[in-house]
Design an enzyme around this catalytic site. Structure first.
Site, PDB file in Angstrom:
ATOM      1  N   ARG A  62      34.438  61.633  29.529  1.00 46.17           N
ATOM      2  CA  ARG A  62      35.297  61.006  30.523  1.00 46.17           C
ATOM      3  C   ARG A  62      34.987  61.540  31.932  1.00 46.17           C
ATOM      4  O   ARG A  62      34.940  60.784  32.909  1.00 46.17           O
ATOM      5  CB  ARG A  62      36.769  61.282  30.162  1.00 46.17           C
ATOM      6  CG  ARG A  62      37.781  60.553  31.002  1.00 46.17           C
ATOM      7  CD  ARG A  62      37.654  59.037  30.875  1.00 46.17           C
ATOM      8  NE  ARG A  62      38.639  58.400  31.724  1.00 46.17           N
ATOM      9  CZ  ARG A  62      39.772  57.866  31.270  1.00 46.17           C
ATOM     10  NH1 ARG A  62      40.014  57.851  29.975  1.00 46.17           N
ATOM     11  NH2 ARG A  62      40.641  57.323  32.099  1.00 46.17           N
ATOM     12  N   LEU A  90      42.237  57.555  37.144  1.00 46.96           N
ATOM     13  CA  LEU A  90      41.154  58.074  37.999  1.00 46.96           C
ATOM     14  C   LEU A  90      41.212  59.605  37.979  1.00 46.96           C
ATOM     15  O   LEU A  90      42.268  60.199  38.192  1.00 46.96           O
ATOM     16  CB  LEU A  90      41.328  57.535  39.414  1.00 46.96           C
ATOM     17  CG  LEU A  90      41.216  55.991  39.492  1.00 46.96           C
ATOM     18  CD1 LEU A  90      41.678  55.492  40.851  1.00 46.96           C
ATOM     19  CD2 LEU A  90      39.804  55.533  39.180  1.00 46.96           C
ATOM     20  N   ASN A 104      47.213  51.786  44.317  1.00 46.50           N
ATOM     21  CA  ASN A 104      47.368  51.160  43.004  1.00 46.50           C
ATOM     22  C   ASN A 104      48.600  50.280  43.037  1.00 46.50           C
ATOM     23  O   ASN A 104      49.539  50.526  43.796  1.00 46.50           O
ATOM     24  CB  ASN A 104      47.529  52.244  41.933  1.00 46.50           C
ATOM     25  CG  ASN A 104      47.685  51.654  40.531  1.00 46.50           C
ATOM     26  OD1 ASN A 104      46.933  50.798  40.119  1.00 46.50           O
ATOM     27  ND2 ASN A 104      48.697  52.125  39.808  1.00 46.50           N
ATOM     28  N   THR A 105      48.601  49.248  42.212  1.00 49.04           N
ATOM     29  CA  THR A 105      49.775  48.407  42.065  1.00 49.04           C
ATOM     30  C   THR A 105      50.243  48.525  40.618  1.00 49.04           C
ATOM     31  O   THR A 105      49.425  48.588  39.706  1.00 49.04           O
ATOM     32  CB  THR A 105      49.482  46.943  42.441  1.00 49.04           C
ATOM     33  OG1 THR A 105      50.603  46.140  42.081  1.00 49.04           O
ATOM     34  CG2 THR A 105      48.240  46.404  41.786  1.00 49.04           C
ATOM     35  N   HIS A 106      51.552  48.643  40.447  1.00 50.66           N
ATOM     36  CA  HIS A 106      52.120  48.856  39.109  1.00 50.66           C
ATOM     37  C   HIS A 106      53.278  47.897  38.896  1.00 50.66           C
ATOM     38  O   HIS A 106      54.131  47.762  39.781  1.00 50.66           O
ATOM     39  CB  HIS A 106      52.588  50.320  38.971  1.00 50.66           C
ATOM     40  CG  HIS A 106      53.129  50.648  37.627  1.00 50.66           C
ATOM     41  ND1 HIS A 106      52.325  50.820  36.519  1.00 50.66           N
ATOM     42  CD2 HIS A 106      54.399  50.808  37.193  1.00 50.66           C
ATOM     43  CE1 HIS A 106      53.082  51.078  35.460  1.00 50.66           C
ATOM     44  NE2 HIS A 106      54.337  51.078  35.849  1.00 50.66           N
ATOM     45  N   ASP A 138      47.588  59.549  43.386  1.00 49.77           N
ATOM     46  CA  ASP A 138      47.356  61.002  43.422  1.00 49.77           C
ATOM     47  C   ASP A 138      46.888  61.406  42.019  1.00 49.77           C
ATOM     48  O   ASP A 138      46.533  60.551  41.205  1.00 49.77           O
ATOM     49  CB  ASP A 138      48.609  61.759  43.888  1.00 49.77           C
ATOM     50  CG  ASP A 138      49.740  61.678  42.880  1.00 49.77           C
ATOM     51  OD1 ASP A 138      50.841  62.139  43.226  1.00 49.77           O
ATOM     52  OD2 ASP A 138      49.536  61.145  41.765  1.00 49.77           O
ATOM     53  N   GLY A 140      48.347  62.217  39.427  1.00 50.28           N
ATOM     54  CA  GLY A 140      49.210  61.924  38.271  1.00 50.28           C
ATOM     55  C   GLY A 140      48.935  60.523  37.753  1.00 50.28           C
ATOM     56  O   GLY A 140      48.030  59.837  38.230  1.00 50.28           O
TER      57      GLY A 140
HETATM   58  C1  GRF Z   1      49.111  43.889  37.049  1.00 47.89           C
HETATM   59  O1  GRF Z   1      50.470  43.655  36.730  1.00 47.89           O
HETATM   60  C2  GRF Z   1      48.894  45.346  37.319  1.00 47.89           C
HETATM   61  O2  GRF Z   1      49.950  45.974  37.996  1.00 47.89           O
HETATM   62  C3  GRF Z   1      48.787  45.878  35.918  1.00 47.89           C
HETATM   63  O3  GRF Z   1      48.016  44.933  35.229  1.00 47.89           O
HETATM   64  C4  GRF Z   1      48.210  43.660  35.846  1.00 47.89           C
HETATM   65  C5  GRF Z   1      46.857  43.152  36.269  1.00 47.89           C
HETATM   66  O4  GRF Z   1      46.932  41.795  36.408  1.00 47.89           O
HETATM   67  N1  GRF Z   1      48.166  47.190  35.900  1.00 47.89           N
HETATM   68  P1  GRF Z   1      45.566  40.976  36.774  1.00 47.89           P
HETATM   69  O5  GRF Z   1      44.481  41.479  35.830  1.00 47.89           O
HETATM   70  O6  GRF Z   1      45.246  41.291  38.201  1.00 47.89           O
HETATM   71  O7  GRF Z   1      45.936  39.540  36.551  1.00 47.89           O
END
Ligand code: GRF
Length: 197
Positions: A62, A90, A104-106, A138, A140
């Site tokens: 990894r 990461l 990042n988006t969550h 970060d 985590g």
């Molecule tokens: C998003 O909801 C993201 O936050 C999550 O996985 C989804 C990705 O969607 N980690 P896509 O592959 O961009 O359609």
């Protein structure tokens, strides 16, 4: 500004960035995935960007993969790295080089429901409201300073797919708005340091 997008799946968030890039000073200079055969790769190609795949299985461990990913990203000299549905954590080598300018988006209101199943976990918990978060990455998992959040009400009939799709509508808009704001107010291209607001 030069943006590298990391994606592992359907890439609808990547698509939102590709669609809005020209209008807000963003150049998606590379799309990098950890796996083959996902729609995100085709979306990159359709936008004229040959995607790069860096697979864990192609490396002894990894940590070596993490270095290889950082090297691949480095080659594109990004101002900003956007993890948009990238399903790998990461590591320290990557963050040593791109920490502080990776977001990042969550699909949950962090710190609630971190990890790979944020939507499923929120549904299982029975929350009435969940949402989406854009944050600085970060060391985590789904931690780091919050840049943007928006709530999404859970419908009693929601399933994971229906709720996740509604959250992704919010994520797409919030991600573009956040990257555009960083580019407009914070991300500078001088050197390799990027100052965030
Ligand atoms: C998003 O909801 C993201 O936050 C999550 O996985 C989804 C990705 O969607 N980690 P896509 O592959 O961009 O359609």
């Amino acid at each position: 500004a030069r943006v590298v997008v990391l994606a592992s799946g359907s890439g609808s968030l990547l698509q939102a960035l590709l669609d809005e890039a020209a209008g807000c000073g963003i150049a998606v200079v590379a799309v990098i995935s950890d796996r083959d055969g996902v729609a995100a790769l085709d979306r990159a190609r359709a936008a004229g960007t040959e995607p790069v795949v860096v697979k864990v299985s192609d490396h002894p461990d990894r940590a070596a993969w993490d270095v290889a990913l950082a090297d691949a990203v480095d080659g594109f000299a990004p101002d900003l790295v956007v993890s948009a549905g990238f399903m790998k954590v990461l590591g320290s080598a990557f963050l040593a080089r791109f920490g502080g300018r990776t977001i990042n988006t969550h699909p949950a209101l962090l710190p609630a429901f971190p990890g790979a199943h944020g939507v499923r976990d929120a549904l299982a918990y029975g929350v009435k409201v969940t949402g989406a978060t854009v944050h600085l990455v970060d060391d985590g998992v789904d931690t780091g300073p919050v840049l943007a959040q928006e709530a999404v009400v859970v419908d009693p009939d929601d399933t994971e797919p229906t709720l996740h799709e509604r959250i992704k509508v919010v994520e797409r808009r919030m991600l573009v708005e956040t990257v555009a704001a960083l580019v407009r107010h914070g991300a500078t291209t001088t050197g390799r340091t990027v100052r965030f607001p």
